[in-house]
Motif scaffolding. Structure first.
Motif, mmCIF file in Angstrom:
data_model
loop_
_atom_site.group_PDB
_atom_site.id
_atom_site.type_symbol
_atom_site.label_atom_id
_atom_site.label_comp_id
_atom_site.label_asym_id
_atom_site.label_seq_id
_atom_site.Cartn_x
_atom_site.Cartn_y
_atom_site.Cartn_z
ATOM 1 N N TYR A 1 -19.568 -18.379 57.976
ATOM 2 C CA TYR A 1 -18.853 -19.256 57.056
ATOM 3 C C TYR A 1 -19.326 -20.701 57.267
ATOM 4 C CZ TYR A 1 -15.763 -15.237 57.905
ATOM 5 O OH TYR A 1 -15.259 -13.978 58.113
ATOM 6 N N VAL B 1 -8.363 -22.230 52.828
ATOM 7 C CA VAL B 1 -8.816 -20.849 53.051
ATOM 8 C C VAL B 1 -8.833 -20.069 51.739
ATOM 9 C CG1 VAL B 1 -8.051 -18.658 54.031
ATOM 10 C CG2 VAL B 1 -8.244 -20.685 55.499
ATOM 11 N N ALA C 1 -17.537 -19.247 52.060
ATOM 12 C CA ALA C 1 -17.672 -17.971 52.751
ATOM 13 C C ALA C 1 -19.128 -17.617 52.981
ATOM 14 C CB ALA C 1 -16.991 -16.858 51.948
ATOM 15 N N VAL D 1 -13.403 -15.614 65.968
ATOM 16 C CA VAL D 1 -13.942 -16.658 65.087
ATOM 17 C C VAL D 1 -14.516 -17.752 65.986
ATOM 18 C CG1 VAL D 1 -13.427 -18.327 63.284
ATOM 19 C CG2 VAL D 1 -12.261 -16.109 63.302
ATOM 20 N N GLN E 1 -20.028 -11.987 60.244
ATOM 21 C CA GLN E 1 -19.985 -12.792 59.024
ATOM 22 C C GLN E 1 -20.167 -14.269 59.375
ATOM 23 O OE1 GLN E 1 -16.045 -11.166 57.724
ATOM 24 N NE2 GLN E 1 -17.047 -10.897 55.755
ATOM 25 N N GLY F 1 -14.521 -9.469 66.370
ATOM 26 C CA GLY F 1 -13.442 -10.068 65.575
ATOM 27 C C GLY F 1 -13.075 -11.492 65.909
ATOM 28 N N LEU G 1 -11.888 -17.510 52.299
ATOM 29 C CA LEU G 1 -12.092 -17.258 53.716
ATOM 30 C C LEU G 1 -10.974 -16.377 54.262
ATOM 31 C CD1 LEU G 1 -13.013 -20.891 54.843
ATOM 32 C CD2 LEU G 1 -14.588 -18.963 54.641
ATOM 33 N N PRO G 2 -11.204 -15.682 55.378
ATOM 34 C CA PRO G 2 -10.139 -14.882 55.992
ATOM 35 C C PRO G 2 -8.999 -15.778 56.475
ATOM 36 C CG PRO G 2 -12.282 -14.320 56.911
ATOM 37 C CD PRO G 2 -12.480 -15.535 56.090
ATOM 38 N N ALA G 3 -7.810 -15.249 56.525
ATOM 39 C CA ALA G 3 -6.633 -16.038 56.895
ATOM 40 C C ALA G 3 -6.725 -16.586 58.315
ATOM 41 C CB ALA G 3 -5.378 -15.177 56.750
ATOM 42 N N ASP G 4 -7.437 -15.888 59.217
ATOM 43 C CA ASP G 4 -7.471 -16.361 60.603
ATOM 44 C C ASP G 4 -8.430 -17.532 60.816
ATOM 45 O OD1 ASP G 4 -9.743 -14.862 60.267
ATOM 46 O OD2 ASP G 4 -9.478 -13.610 62.047
ATOM 47 N N ARG H 1 -17.683 -14.872 62.401
ATOM 48 C CA ARG H 1 -16.837 -13.808 62.940
ATOM 49 C C ARG H 1 -17.768 -12.901 63.719
ATOM 50 N NH1 ARG H 1 -12.073 -12.160 62.123
ATOM 51 N NH2 ARG H 1 -11.822 -13.403 60.237
#
Length: 384
Positions: A103, A159, A122, A200, A101, A198, A164-167, A194
């Protein structure tokens, strides 16, 4: 001061933001050696032009090479390229990553609001301006109080606003730390990705440092970047000129930041795009005009030049004398439109009329001068 991408990458790595493994090279042979260190024969390698401007991919300055031998050939193709007035003197070779992905995240100073703005989406990997125009709801803009900074709560707010993802939140904290600690005006990552496993990772980066903080910050790259050193903007800085490279075809020279900014708007209103912002300030001596014209003429995208001067403390006849003498020092190769108004404007026009140049025209109004410069640029582009 803008950093090169490889410098921004080094900065990200120093503050704990994950980045791809990379090497910098300035020759084909050194690019092959660098590609070998990155195990390019197994994984391939991305070769990226190192210039302080956008649009590198569209210009052919970012390419994938299958192995070290191909990396050398690719680097030779990219080195020496001209990308929007910037000559490529170095390339960065980076190990490819498998992207799941993409961002977009950035922090930028908003002078009007007196704060920083977090801009996030995103949907990275493309021009964020295009995304914002087509679907503004896809781009979140969250004000950040400089005194408060990006706390855990603020990072979570950004976020959530951008879906966006939390991480991604810890990455935002680190990017803010870069902005604050390095006295930056802009920190941008596009794309922040990502990977398939997994992680970032920041695949690209843009950082603009505040030159007003020069006294307390070690500047990046002023000693070791050799031939590029920021292209035309660096050349102008050496001459004491306030110059900003833009992406148009009409070169603009004026006296006073407000007048130059107004001129940019008028040029755009005439259907052309300004190629630069160049403020010569209160003085318009022959040397200042020669320096300004030489910098603008050095931009291959410029098709015509507009000099827009309102005489005040510096009278228009002095400006006209400066232009006349400057044209005796440099070779004018592109149409030049001059508009003089204010103190001693009539006398200034008489001086230019008495010293004609085949590529110089005069107009008495800013609108008329901008329209003529736009017409000349359009005609030159059509003839090219």
């Amino acid at each position: 001061m803008d950093l090169f991408e490889h410098q921004a990458r080094e900065l990200f790595e120093r503050y704990g933001v994950l980045v791809p493994e990379a090497q910098v090279a300035d020759t084909g042979s050194s690019a092959r050696e660098a590609a070998g260190k990155l195990d390019a024969d197994r994984h391939g390698v991305v070769v990226k032009a190192q210039v302080k401007t956008g649009g590198r991919g569209k210009a052919g300055g970012v390419k994938l090479a299958a192995d070290a031998a191909a990396a050398e050939i690719t680097a030779r193709q990219i080195l020496g390229m001209d990308i929007k007035g910037h000559t490529v003197h170095k390339v960065m070779l980076a190990r490819p990553v498998k992207v799941d992905q993409e961002y977009y995240v950035s922090f930028v100073l908003d002078r009007a609001q007196g704060c920083f703005i977090a801009i996030a989406s995103a949907e990275g990997g493309m021009e964020i301006e295009e995304v914002a125009e087509a679907r503004p709801e896809a781009v979140a803009r969250v004000p950040v109080d400089p005194a408060e900074g990006v706390t855990d709560e603020k990072a979570a707010e950004i976020v959530a606003a951008a879906a966006l993802p939390a991480d991604v939140a810890p990455v935002l904290r680190k990017l803010w730390q870069i902005l604050q600690s390095e006295d930056a005006l802009l920190v941008e990552v596009n794309p922040l990705v990502r990977t398939a496993d997994g992680a970032v990772v920041a695949l690209d980066g843009k950082v603009t440092l505040d030159d007003n903080a020069r006294f307390r910050q070690a500047r990046w790259g002023e000693e070791d970047e050799g031939g590029d050193t920021g292209g035309l903007e660096a050349q102008a800085a050496e001459k004491g000129l306030n110059y900003v490279k833009l992406e148009g075809e009409v070169g603009v020279i004026g006296n006073g930041a407000g007048l130059v900014m107004s001129t940019l708007d008028v040029v755009a209103g005439c259907g052309a795009r300004p190629a630069n912002f160049l403020d010569i300030g209160g003085g318009a001596s022959a040397q200042v005009m020669a320096d300004g014209l030489s910098v603008v003429l050095g931009d291959p995208s410029v098709k015509s030049i507009l000099v827009n001067v309102f005489g005040g403390i510096t009278a228009c006849d002095a400006v006209a004398e400066g232009i006349t003498r400057a044209l005796g020092q440099i070779r004018l190769t592109k149409p030049l439109v001059v508009r003089l108004d204010g103190n001693n404007a009539a006398r200034g026009r008489e001086i230019l009329e008495a010293n004609p140049h085949p590529l110089l025209e005069q107009r008495t109004t800013m609108d008329g001068a901008a329209q003529r410069a736009a017409e000349l640029a359009t005609a030159a582009a059509a003839a090219a």
